[in-house]
Design a protein around this motif. Structure first.
Motif, PDB file in Angstrom:
ATOM      1  N   UNK A  90      -6.294 -15.354   1.078  1.00 46.46           N
ATOM      2  CA  UNK A  90      -5.512 -14.417   1.375  1.00 46.46           C
ATOM      3  C   UNK A  90      -6.126 -13.177   2.134  1.00 46.46           C
ATOM      4  N   UNK A  91      -7.379 -13.095   1.912  1.00 49.40           N
ATOM      5  CA  UNK A  91      -7.945 -12.233   2.797  1.00 49.40           C
ATOM      6  C   UNK A  91      -8.166 -10.890   2.166  1.00 49.40           C
ATOM      7  N   UNK A  97      -0.323  -9.620   0.774  1.00 47.13           N
ATOM      8  CA  UNK A  97       0.183 -10.018   1.998  1.00 47.13           C
ATOM      9  C   UNK A  97       1.048 -11.361   1.839  1.00 47.13           C
ATOM     10  N   UNK A  98       0.434 -12.176   1.262  1.00 43.91           N
ATOM     11  CA  UNK A  98       1.180 -13.466   1.122  1.00 43.91           C
ATOM     12  C   UNK A  98       2.374 -13.507  -0.007  1.00 43.91           C
ATOM     13  N   UNK A 117      -7.384  -4.134  -8.237  1.00 44.80           N
ATOM     14  CA  UNK A 117      -8.559  -4.467  -7.490  1.00 44.80           C
ATOM     15  C   UNK A 117      -8.609  -3.884  -5.970  1.00 44.80           C
ATOM     16  N   UNK A 118      -7.276  -3.898  -5.455  1.00 44.14           N
ATOM     17  CA  UNK A 118      -7.265  -3.530  -4.220  1.00 44.14           C
ATOM     18  C   UNK A 118      -6.270  -2.336  -4.056  1.00 44.14           C
ATOM     19  N   UNK A 119      -6.728  -1.151  -4.387  1.00 45.03           N
ATOM     20  CA  UNK A 119      -5.536  -0.135  -4.317  1.00 45.03           C
ATOM     21  C   UNK A 119      -5.120   0.263  -2.962  1.00 45.03           C
ATOM     22  N   UNK A 123      -0.902  -0.253  -2.500  1.00 44.28           N
ATOM     23  CA  UNK A 123      -0.177   1.066  -2.013  1.00 44.28           C
ATOM     24  C   UNK A 123       0.765   0.497  -0.776  1.00 44.28           C
ATOM     25  N   UNK A 124       0.037  -0.125   0.012  1.00 42.75           N
ATOM     26  CA  UNK A 124       0.675  -0.503   1.350  1.00 42.75           C
ATOM     27  C   UNK A 124       1.802  -1.524   0.920  1.00 42.75           C
TER      28      UNK A 124
END
Length: 158
Positions: A90-91, A97-98, A117-119, A123-124
């Motif tokens: 998923x990058x 995104x998936x 892990x990826x704030x 948030x996006x």
């Protein structure tokens, strides 16, 4: 309503010091995993029926287990085969995104232990879903899904 399920953390409390109450130990032999030492998992057979009883929901795997969740985990907790969001590669957006592509325009509840892990990606994801029911249910990988988490799901379905 879509309900996305991660395996490790929410359904398998891998970080627990000992098997939590209600969980059953399983030993799975996986491709690429040591044949001498199968993967130990703790799964709660009550989770499947509780998730299915939550109301008008469509359960979906959002896990790096991908389709193996249907062959190993689902039968152990009483779930049928479920659709799978491909989370293998998923990058940098992790799974966001998936899941966003799969859930496009539909309300969702998502059980996972890694939302932090990826704030920026989180948030996006939330910003793109503004106006849609979007409940990210953070699950402690030491406890797995609890009655309180299931109550959150039922409340969202209402």
């Amino acid at each position: 309503m879509l309900v996305f399920l991660d395996v490790d953390g929410p359904l398998n409390p891998f970080a627990a010091d000992e098997k939590p109450p209600g969980f059953v130990e399983h030993r799975f032999r996986l491709r690429g995993w040591s044949r001498k030492h199968p993967l130990r998992m703790w799964l709660n057979p009550a989770h499947g029926p509780a998730l299915l009883a939550a109301g008008d929901v469509q359960l979906v795997w959002a896990t790096t287990w991908n389709h193996q969740a249907n062959t190993l985990v689902a039968p152990a907790i009483g779930l049928p085969a479920l659709p799978v969001v491909d989370c293998a590669n998923t990058g940098p957006g992790w799974k966001f995104d998936a899941v966003a592509r799969y859930a496009y325009g539909r309300p969702l509840v998502w059980f996972d232990d890694d939302f932090g892990l990826y704030p920026a990606a989180r948030e996006g994801f939330l910003a793109r879903r503004e106006g849609l029911v979007t409940e990210l249910v953070s699950v402690d990988p030491r406890t797995g899904i609890t009655d309180a988490h299931l109550a959150t799901l039922r409340e969202c379905v209402r």
